[in-house]
Motif scaffolding. Structure first.
Motif, PDB file in Angstrom:
ATOM      1  N   SER A 143       0.954  -1.345   0.013  1.00  0.00           N
ATOM      2  CA  SER A 143      -0.002  -0.048   0.103  1.00  0.00           C
ATOM      3  C   SER A 143       0.934   1.281   0.049  1.00  0.00           C
ATOM      4  CB  SER A 143      -1.023  -0.025   1.251  1.00  0.00           C
ATOM      5  OG  SER A 143      -1.729  -1.212   1.371  1.00  0.00           O
ATOM      6  N   ALA A 144       1.954   1.178   0.728  1.00  0.00           N
ATOM      7  CA  ALA A 144       2.864   2.352   0.977  1.00  0.00           C
ATOM      8  C   ALA A 144       3.631   2.519  -0.478  1.00  0.00           C
ATOM      9  CB  ALA A 144       3.791   2.181   2.000  1.00  0.00           C
ATOM     10  N   GLU A 145       3.909   1.481  -1.206  1.00  0.00           N
ATOM     11  CA  GLU A 145       4.521   1.511  -2.364  1.00  0.00           C
ATOM     12  C   GLU A 145       3.530   2.188  -3.453  1.00  0.00           C
ATOM     13  OE1 GLU A 145       5.950  -2.065  -3.556  1.00  0.00           O
ATOM     14  OE2 GLU A 145       7.615  -1.992  -2.215  1.00  0.00           O
ATOM     15  N   VAL A 146       2.243   1.965  -3.503  1.00  0.00           N
ATOM     16  CA  VAL A 146       1.206   2.234  -4.296  1.00  0.00           C
ATOM     17  C   VAL A 146       1.180   3.816  -3.980  1.00  0.00           C
ATOM     18  CG1 VAL A 146      -1.234   2.474  -4.904  1.00  0.00           C
ATOM     19  CG2 VAL A 146       0.100   0.313  -4.796  1.00  0.00           C
ATOM     20  N   VAL A 147       1.098   4.264  -2.892  1.00  0.00           N
ATOM     21  CA  VAL A 147       0.874   5.775  -2.623  1.00  0.00           C
ATOM     22  C   VAL A 147       2.312   6.540  -3.016  1.00  0.00           C
ATOM     23  CG1 VAL A 147       0.903   7.340  -0.743  1.00  0.00           C
ATOM     24  CG2 VAL A 147      -0.403   5.215  -0.673  1.00  0.00           C
ATOM     25  N   ILE A 148       3.597   5.900  -2.650  1.00  0.00           N
ATOM     26  CA  ILE A 148       4.533   6.501  -3.276  1.00  0.00           C
ATOM     27  C   ILE A 148       4.760   6.447  -4.946  1.00  0.00           C
ATOM     28  CG2 ILE A 148       7.199   6.042  -3.410  1.00  0.00           C
ATOM     29  CD1 ILE A 148       7.003   4.817  -0.820  1.00  0.00           C
ATOM     30  N   ASP A 149       4.489   5.543  -5.433  1.00  0.00           N
ATOM     31  CA  ASP A 149       4.234   5.604  -6.915  1.00  0.00           C
ATOM     32  C   ASP A 149       3.275   6.653  -7.469  1.00  0.00           C
ATOM     33  OD1 ASP A 149       6.239   3.587  -7.151  1.00  0.00           O
ATOM     34  OD2 ASP A 149       4.858   2.195  -7.244  1.00  0.00           O
ATOM     35  N   ALA A 150       2.180   6.775  -6.806  1.00  0.00           N
ATOM     36  CA  ALA A 150       1.164   7.787  -7.358  1.00  0.00           C
ATOM     37  C   ALA A 150       1.511   9.026  -7.214  1.00  0.00           C
ATOM     38  CB  ALA A 150       0.043   7.521  -6.568  1.00  0.00           C
ATOM     39  N   ASN A 151       2.603   9.287  -6.259  1.00  0.00           N
ATOM     40  CA  ASN A 151       2.991  10.713  -5.724  1.00  0.00           C
ATOM     41  C   ASN A 151       4.441  10.797  -5.959  1.00  0.00           C
ATOM     42  OD1 ASN A 151       0.367  11.919  -4.423  1.00  0.00           O
ATOM     43  ND2 ASN A 151       0.574   9.885  -3.703  1.00  0.00           N
ATOM     44  N   ARG A 187       5.603  14.247  -7.043  1.00  0.00           N
ATOM     45  CA  ARG A 187       5.448  15.397  -5.880  1.00  0.00           C
ATOM     46  C   ARG A 187       6.520  15.093  -4.771  1.00  0.00           C
ATOM     47  NH1 ARG A 187      -0.455  15.381  -3.488  1.00  0.00           N
ATOM     48  NH2 ARG A 187      -0.498  16.208  -5.757  1.00  0.00           N
ATOM     49  N   ILE A 188       6.910  13.941  -4.468  1.00  0.00           N
ATOM     50  CA  ILE A 188       7.931  13.464  -3.303  1.00  0.00           C
ATOM     51  C   ILE A 188       9.199  14.040  -3.850  1.00  0.00           C
ATOM     52  CG2 ILE A 188       9.044  11.363  -2.332  1.00  0.00           C
ATOM     53  CD1 ILE A 188       6.235   9.904  -2.382  1.00  0.00           C
ATOM     54  N   PHE A 189       9.583  13.635  -5.343  1.00  0.00           N
ATOM     55  CA  PHE A 189      10.701  14.080  -5.852  1.00  0.00           C
ATOM     56  C   PHE A 189      11.010  15.525  -5.664  1.00  0.00           C
ATOM     57  CE2 PHE A 189      13.508  14.649  -9.599  1.00  0.00           C
ATOM     58  CZ  PHE A 189      14.578  14.469  -9.043  1.00  0.00           C
ATOM     59  N   GLU A 190       9.758  16.575  -6.052  1.00  0.00           N
ATOM     60  CA  GLU A 190       9.901  17.696  -6.059  1.00  0.00           C
ATOM     61  C   GLU A 190      10.351  18.360  -4.341  1.00  0.00           C
ATOM     62  OE1 GLU A 190       7.535  21.848  -7.527  1.00  0.00           O
ATOM     63  OE2 GLU A 190       6.885  19.793  -7.450  1.00  0.00           O
ATOM     64  N   GLN A 191       9.762  17.735  -3.278  1.00  0.00           N
ATOM     65  CA  GLN A 191       9.810  18.033  -2.180  1.00  0.00           C
ATOM     66  C   GLN A 191      11.321  17.488  -1.581  1.00  0.00           C
ATOM     67  OE1 GLN A 191       7.645  19.804  -0.008  1.00  0.00           O
ATOM     68  NE2 GLN A 191       9.272  19.640   1.182  1.00  0.00           N
ATOM     69  N   LYS A 249      20.530  21.382  -9.349  1.00  0.00           N
ATOM     70  CA  LYS A 249      20.345  21.789 -10.533  1.00  0.00           C
ATOM     71  C   LYS A 249      20.109  20.615 -11.645  1.00  0.00           C
ATOM     72  CE  LYS A 249      23.047  26.107 -10.560  1.00  0.00           C
ATOM     73  NZ  LYS A 249      24.126  26.825 -11.040  1.00  0.00           N
ATOM     74  N   THR A 250      20.868  19.553 -11.594  1.00  0.00           N
ATOM     75  CA  THR A 250      20.576  18.670 -12.582  1.00  0.00           C
ATOM     76  C   THR A 250      19.192  17.879 -12.287  1.00  0.00           C
ATOM     77  OG1 THR A 250      22.723  18.160 -12.825  1.00  0.00           O
ATOM     78  CG2 THR A 250      21.171  16.156 -13.175  1.00  0.00           C
ATOM     79  N   PHE A 251      18.900  17.721 -10.851  1.00  0.00           N
ATOM     80  CA  PHE A 251      17.637  17.212 -10.372  1.00  0.00           C
ATOM     81  C   PHE A 251      16.455  18.171 -10.781  1.00  0.00           C
ATOM     82  CE2 PHE A 251      20.314  14.800  -6.834  1.00  0.00           C
ATOM     83  CZ  PHE A 251      20.361  13.602  -7.689  1.00  0.00           C
ATOM     84  N   ARG A 276      16.416  19.946 -13.517  1.00  0.00           N
ATOM     85  CA  ARG A 276      15.913  19.728 -14.935  1.00  0.00           C
ATOM     86  C   ARG A 276      15.488  18.451 -15.065  1.00  0.00           C
ATOM     87  NH1 ARG A 276      21.402  21.773 -15.376  1.00  0.00           N
ATOM     88  NH2 ARG A 276      22.310  19.667 -15.476  1.00  0.00           N
ATOM     89  N   GLU A 277      15.662  17.352 -14.356  1.00  0.00           N
ATOM     90  CA  GLU A 277      15.038  16.041 -14.444  1.00  0.00           C
ATOM     91  C   GLU A 277      13.716  16.327 -13.924  1.00  0.00           C
ATOM     92  OE1 GLU A 277      16.097  13.546 -15.765  1.00  0.00           O
ATOM     93  OE2 GLU A 277      18.106  13.994 -16.257  1.00  0.00           O
ATOM     94  N   LEU A 278      13.314  16.979 -12.859  1.00  0.00           N
ATOM     95  CA  LEU A 278      12.120  17.238 -12.340  1.00  0.00           C
ATOM     96  C   LEU A 278      11.167  17.815 -13.387  1.00  0.00           C
ATOM     97  CD1 LEU A 278       9.782  17.238 -10.052  1.00  0.00           C
ATOM     98  CD2 LEU A 278      10.869  19.504  -9.274  1.00  0.00           C
ATOM     99  N   SER A 279      11.804  18.888 -14.149  1.00  0.00           N
ATOM    100  CA  SER A 279      11.012  19.431 -15.151  1.00  0.00           C
ATOM    101  C   SER A 279      10.842  18.575 -16.492  1.00  0.00           C
ATOM    102  CB  SER A 279      11.808  20.597 -15.774  1.00  0.00           C
ATOM    103  OG  SER A 279      12.186  21.674 -14.940  1.00  0.00           O
ATOM    104  N   ILE A 280      11.613  17.868 -16.815  1.00  0.00           N
ATOM    105  CA  ILE A 280      11.542  16.615 -17.780  1.00  0.00           C
ATOM    106  C   ILE A 280      10.390  15.778 -17.340  1.00  0.00           C
ATOM    107  CG2 ILE A 280      12.418  14.779 -19.091  1.00  0.00           C
ATOM    108  CD1 ILE A 280      15.133  16.416 -19.010  1.00  0.00           C
ATOM    109  N   ALA A 281      10.479  15.172 -16.054  1.00  0.00           N
ATOM    110  CA  ALA A 281       9.316  14.290 -15.423  1.00  0.00           C
ATOM    111  C   ALA A 281       8.072  14.876 -15.451  1.00  0.00           C
ATOM    112  CB  ALA A 281       9.961  13.941 -14.046  1.00  0.00           C
TER     113      ALA A 281
END
Length: 227
Positions: free
Chosen positions: A18-26, A29-33, A132-134, A136-141
């Motif tokens: 269940s936790a993995e499902v929540v993590i995958d769904a967000n 958002r988690i990466f940005e935070q 900075k690299t992350f 850019r990757e966030l923008s691409i994602a």
């Protein structure tokens, strides 16, 4: 006990899934935070670096002042020695010794702070570059997620349009069939009236040339020919 342990293990597995499902769904958002957290960490590191730099500057300033005091004490000791005041010269020499010890200690501390400052600066620069690299990757994602969402919506709309087209074709065919049924019924009614209606026999007599009007006209013509 073995059954209860297996049930407990199954429950833990369910919670993990269940936790993995929540993590995958967000995930985005988690990466940005996490990026924001890392940027805040860099901000704190910069404050620490500023503190280290300030400490080094204070030590260097204190050493400069001590060195000036040492020079002044050396001049005073020389004058005391010249006037044969050995005790004063000795006391001044002791003060010079203490100040030189302090200078050496503070120089070593300043060198350590300089080394720490360089290492911290290098780490902050490397971390900032990675962020900075992350970024850019966030923008691409984010762009990829928007594109995928748009593609899915387009596919859904396309399927919806296809369904509407099918429904429209079915409705059109139904309308045509209904209209054709009305035409066929009207034609059938006309045929029935012609075949079995009240005027059907007179029509057949008329078509056979046996009708009263036609016979009368022919009789008149025959009479005129005899005159």
């Amino acid at each position: 006990m073995n059954i209860m342990r297996k049930i407990s293990t199954a429950l833990r597995g369910s919670v993990r899934e269940s936790a993995e499902v929540v993590i995958d769904a967000n995930a985005i958002r988690i990466f940005e935070q996490e990026i924001l957290d890392a940027e805040q960490g860099i901000a704190r590191s910069k404050q620490q670096l500023a503190h280290v730099m300030a400490e080094r500057v204070q030590l260097e300033r204190a050493n400069t002042a001590l060195k000036e005091q040492i020079i002044n004490r050396e001049q005073q000791a020389a004058k005391a020695w010249n006037i044969n005041d050995e005790q004063l010269a000795t006391e001044l020499a002791e003060d010079i010794f203490d100040k030189e010890q302090t200078v050496n200690e503070q120089q070593l501390a300043a060198q350590n702070l300089t080394t720490r400052e360089r290492n911290l600066t290098r780490k902050i620069q490397a971390a900032a570059q990675q962020i900075k690299t992350f970024r850019r990757e966030l923008s691409i994602a984010k762009a990829t997620a928007c594109a995928q969402k748009a593609s899915n919506l387009a596919g859904s709309h396309s399927q919806s349009v296809d369904t509407h087209i099918i429904d429209l074709n079915a409705s059109l065919q139904r309308i045509k069939q209904k209209q054709q049924r009305v035409d066929d019924t009207s034609e059938a009614i006309s045929t029935i009236e012609s075949e079995i209606g009240e005027g059907s026999l007179d029509k057949k007599v008329e078509e056979a040339g046996l009708g009263t009007r036609k016979a009368d006209i022919q009789s008149i013509l025959d009479r005129v020919k005899k005159v």
